[in-house]
Design a protein around this motif. Structure first.
Motif, PDB file in Angstrom:
ATOM      1  N   LEU A   1      76.044  34.854 -32.861  1.00 52.81           N
ATOM      2  CA  LEU A   1      75.678  34.308 -31.551  1.00 52.81           C
ATOM      3  C   LEU A   1      75.939  32.807 -31.476  1.00 52.81           C
ATOM      4  CD1 LEU A   1      72.367  36.196 -30.765  1.00 52.81           C
ATOM      5  CD2 LEU A   1      74.485  36.298 -29.446  1.00 52.81           C
ATOM      6  N   MET A   2      75.635  32.089 -32.563  1.00 51.83           N
ATOM      7  CA  MET A   2      75.912  30.648 -32.583  1.00 51.83           C
ATOM      8  C   MET A   2      77.412  30.392 -32.464  1.00 51.83           C
ATOM      9  SD  MET A   2      73.300  28.799 -35.229  1.00 51.83           S
ATOM     10  CE  MET A   2      73.546  29.890 -36.610  1.00 51.83           C
ATOM     11  N   GLU A   3      78.214  31.144 -33.205  1.00 51.31           N
ATOM     12  CA  GLU A   3      79.670  30.967 -33.154  1.00 51.31           C
ATOM     13  C   GLU A   3      80.204  31.249 -31.755  1.00 51.31           C
ATOM     14  OE1 GLU A   3      81.213  33.609 -36.105  1.00 51.31           O
ATOM     15  OE2 GLU A   3      80.565  32.353 -37.767  1.00 51.31           O
ATOM     16  N   ILE A   4      79.764  32.336 -31.180  1.00 50.94           N
ATOM     17  CA  ILE A   4      80.232  32.718 -29.846  1.00 50.94           C
ATOM     18  C   ILE A   4      79.816  31.673 -28.815  1.00 50.94           C
ATOM     19  CG2 ILE A   4      79.898  34.390 -27.975  1.00 50.94           C
ATOM     20  CD1 ILE A   4      79.699  36.545 -30.220  1.00 50.94           C
ATOM     21  N   THR A   5      78.565  31.248 -28.889  1.00 53.94           N
ATOM     22  CA  THR A   5      78.052  30.272 -27.927  1.00 53.94           C
ATOM     23  C   THR A   5      78.798  28.949 -28.023  1.00 53.94           C
ATOM     24  OG1 THR A   5      75.875  31.291 -28.033  1.00 53.94           O
ATOM     25  CG2 THR A   5      75.986  29.056 -27.164  1.00 53.94           C
ATOM     26  N   ARG A   6      79.023  28.496 -29.223  1.00 50.35           N
ATOM     27  CA  ARG A   6      79.694  27.202 -29.417  1.00 50.35           C
ATOM     28  C   ARG A   6      81.175  27.251 -29.066  1.00 50.35           C
ATOM     29  NH1 ARG A   6      76.444  26.091 -34.951  1.00 50.35           N
ATOM     30  NH2 ARG A   6      74.726  24.924 -34.025  1.00 50.35           N
TER      31      ARG A   6
ATOM     32  N   PHE B   1      68.027  32.323 -28.607  1.00 48.36           N
ATOM     33  CA  PHE B   1      67.575  33.392 -29.503  1.00 48.36           C
ATOM     34  C   PHE B   1      66.300  34.045 -28.991  1.00 48.36           C
ATOM     35  CE2 PHE B   1      69.729  30.956 -33.152  1.00 48.36           C
ATOM     36  CZ  PHE B   1      70.917  31.647 -32.953  1.00 48.36           C
ATOM     37  N   GLU B   2      65.395  33.223 -28.468  1.00 44.94           N
ATOM     38  CA  GLU B   2      64.134  33.749 -27.943  1.00 44.94           C
ATOM     39  C   GLU B   2      64.389  34.707 -26.777  1.00 44.94           C
ATOM     40  OE1 GLU B   2      60.479  31.885 -25.473  1.00 44.94           O
ATOM     41  OE2 GLU B   2      60.982  30.854 -27.347  1.00 44.94           O
ATOM     42  N   ARG B   3      65.306  34.321 -25.904  1.00 44.66           N
ATOM     43  CA  ARG B   3      65.619  35.172 -24.752  1.00 44.66           C
ATOM     44  C   ARG B   3      66.328  36.454 -25.155  1.00 44.66           C
ATOM     45  NH1 ARG B   3      68.016  31.726 -19.998  1.00 44.66           N
ATOM     46  NH2 ARG B   3      68.052  33.772 -19.048  1.00 44.66           N
ATOM     47  N   LEU B   4      67.085  36.399 -26.243  1.00 45.74           N
ATOM     48  CA  LEU B   4      67.817  37.578 -26.695  1.00 45.74           C
ATOM     49  C   LEU B   4      67.055  38.401 -27.733  1.00 45.74           C
ATOM     50  CD1 LEU B   4      71.402  36.082 -26.948  1.00 45.74           C
ATOM     51  CD2 LEU B   4      70.531  37.667 -25.228  1.00 45.74           C
ATOM     52  N   GLN B   5      65.872  37.940 -28.128  1.00 46.09           N
ATOM     53  CA  GLN B   5      65.113  38.606 -29.184  1.00 46.09           C
ATOM     54  C   GLN B   5      64.850  40.091 -28.911  1.00 46.09           C
ATOM     55  OE1 GLN B   5      64.717  37.215 -32.067  1.00 46.09           O
ATOM     56  NE2 GLN B   5      63.653  38.954 -32.933  1.00 46.09           N
ATOM     57  N   PRO B   6      64.482  40.502 -27.693  1.00 44.43           N
ATOM     58  CA  PRO B   6      64.286  41.945 -27.466  1.00 44.43           C
ATOM     59  C   PRO B   6      65.554  42.763 -27.755  1.00 44.43           C
ATOM     60  CG  PRO B   6      63.318  40.693 -25.673  1.00 44.43           C
ATOM     61  CD  PRO B   6      64.095  39.718 -26.510  1.00 44.43           C
ATOM     62  N   LYS B   7      66.711  42.253 -27.374  1.00 47.81           N
ATOM     63  CA  LYS B   7      67.961  42.967 -27.641  1.00 47.81           C
ATOM     64  C   LYS B   7      68.296  42.958 -29.133  1.00 47.81           C
ATOM     65  CE  LYS B   7      70.017  42.317 -23.136  1.00 47.81           C
ATOM     66  NZ  LYS B   7      70.015  43.682 -22.691  1.00 47.81           N
ATOM     67  N   ILE B   8      68.006  41.845 -29.795  1.00 48.68           N
ATOM     68  CA  ILE B   8      68.241  41.760 -31.235  1.00 48.68           C
ATOM     69  C   ILE B   8      67.348  42.765 -31.954  1.00 48.68           C
ATOM     70  CG2 ILE B   8      67.988  40.291 -33.276  1.00 48.68           C
ATOM     71  CD1 ILE B   8      68.765  37.892 -31.462  1.00 48.68           C
ATOM     72  N   GLN B   9      66.067  42.803 -31.579  1.00 48.27           N
ATOM     73  CA  GLN B   9      65.135  43.739 -32.210  1.00 48.27           C
ATOM     74  C   GLN B   9      65.556  45.189 -31.976  1.00 48.27           C
ATOM     75  OE1 GLN B   9      62.611  43.124 -34.364  1.00 48.27           O
ATOM     76  NE2 GLN B   9      63.454  41.054 -34.262  1.00 48.27           N
ATOM     77  N   HIS B  10      66.012  45.484 -30.786  1.00 46.55           N
ATOM     78  CA  HIS B  10      66.484  46.840 -30.482  1.00 46.55           C
ATOM     79  C   HIS B  10      67.641  47.224 -31.403  1.00 46.55           C
ATOM     80  CE1 HIS B  10      67.243  50.428 -28.146  1.00 46.55           C
ATOM     81  NE2 HIS B  10      68.520  50.079 -28.070  1.00 46.55           N
ATOM     82  N   ALA B  11      68.557  46.293 -31.599  1.00 51.58           N
ATOM     83  CA  ALA B  11      69.694  46.556 -32.490  1.00 51.58           C
ATOM     84  C   ALA B  11      69.224  46.724 -33.931  1.00 51.58           C
ATOM     85  CB  ALA B  11      70.714  45.422 -32.395  1.00 51.58           C
TER      86      ALA B  11
ATOM     87  N   ASP C   1      67.518  27.841 -30.028  1.00 50.01           N
ATOM     88  CA  ASP C   1      66.245  28.546 -30.209  1.00 50.01           C
ATOM     89  C   ASP C   1      65.834  29.259 -28.923  1.00 50.01           C
ATOM     90  OD1 ASP C   1      66.020  27.820 -32.863  1.00 50.01           O
ATOM     91  OD2 ASP C   1      64.667  26.130 -32.473  1.00 50.01           O
ATOM     92  N   ILE C   2      66.036  28.594 -27.787  1.00 43.65           N
ATOM     93  CA  ILE C   2      65.725  29.211 -26.491  1.00 43.65           C
ATOM     94  C   ILE C   2      66.613  30.432 -26.282  1.00 43.65           C
ATOM     95  CG2 ILE C   2      65.791  28.879 -23.982  1.00 43.65           C
ATOM     96  CD1 ILE C   2      65.124  25.895 -24.565  1.00 43.65           C
TER      97      ILE C   2
END
Length: 81
Positions: free
Chosen positions: A60-65, A30-40, A27-28
C-alpha cells in the motif's frame, strides 16, 4: 464526528509531502483500510497473518507513493464504456 478527507485527496497529500512527513497520513490511510485488510487476513491461516499484514502495508505504501494521477483515465472516458 470529524469528516475524513476523500481517499484520492489523502493519496495526493501523501505524494505531496516529503518522505519523512508521510507517516501520519499513511497511518490515516491504513486506519481507513483496516477493515478490508482484516477481511483479507481472515482468509489465510492465523500463523501467516502477521507477515501478510506487513506485506499488505508495504505494498500500500509503494502504490500510494508511486501512483501516477496523469496516467489514470478521465471520468468522462470511463463513463463512455
Amino acid at each position: 464526528m470529524e469528516k475524513q478527507p476523500a481517499f484520492a485527496t489523502l493519496v495526493q497529500e501523501i505524494q505531496d509531502l516529503e518522505y519523512k512527513a508521510q507517516e501520519e497520513p499513511l497511518d490515516i490511510l491504513f486506519e481507513r483500510l483496516q477493515p478490508k485488510i482484516q477481511h483479507a487476513l481472515f482468509q489465510t491461516s492465523p500463523d501467516r497473518r502477521e507477515d501478510l499484514e506487513q506485506e499488505i502495508r508495504i505494498k500500500l505504501m509503494e502504490i500510494t507513493r508511486n501512483y501516477q494521477w496523469k496516467e489514470s483515465p478521465e471520468i468522462d472516458r470511463l463513463l463512455e464504456h
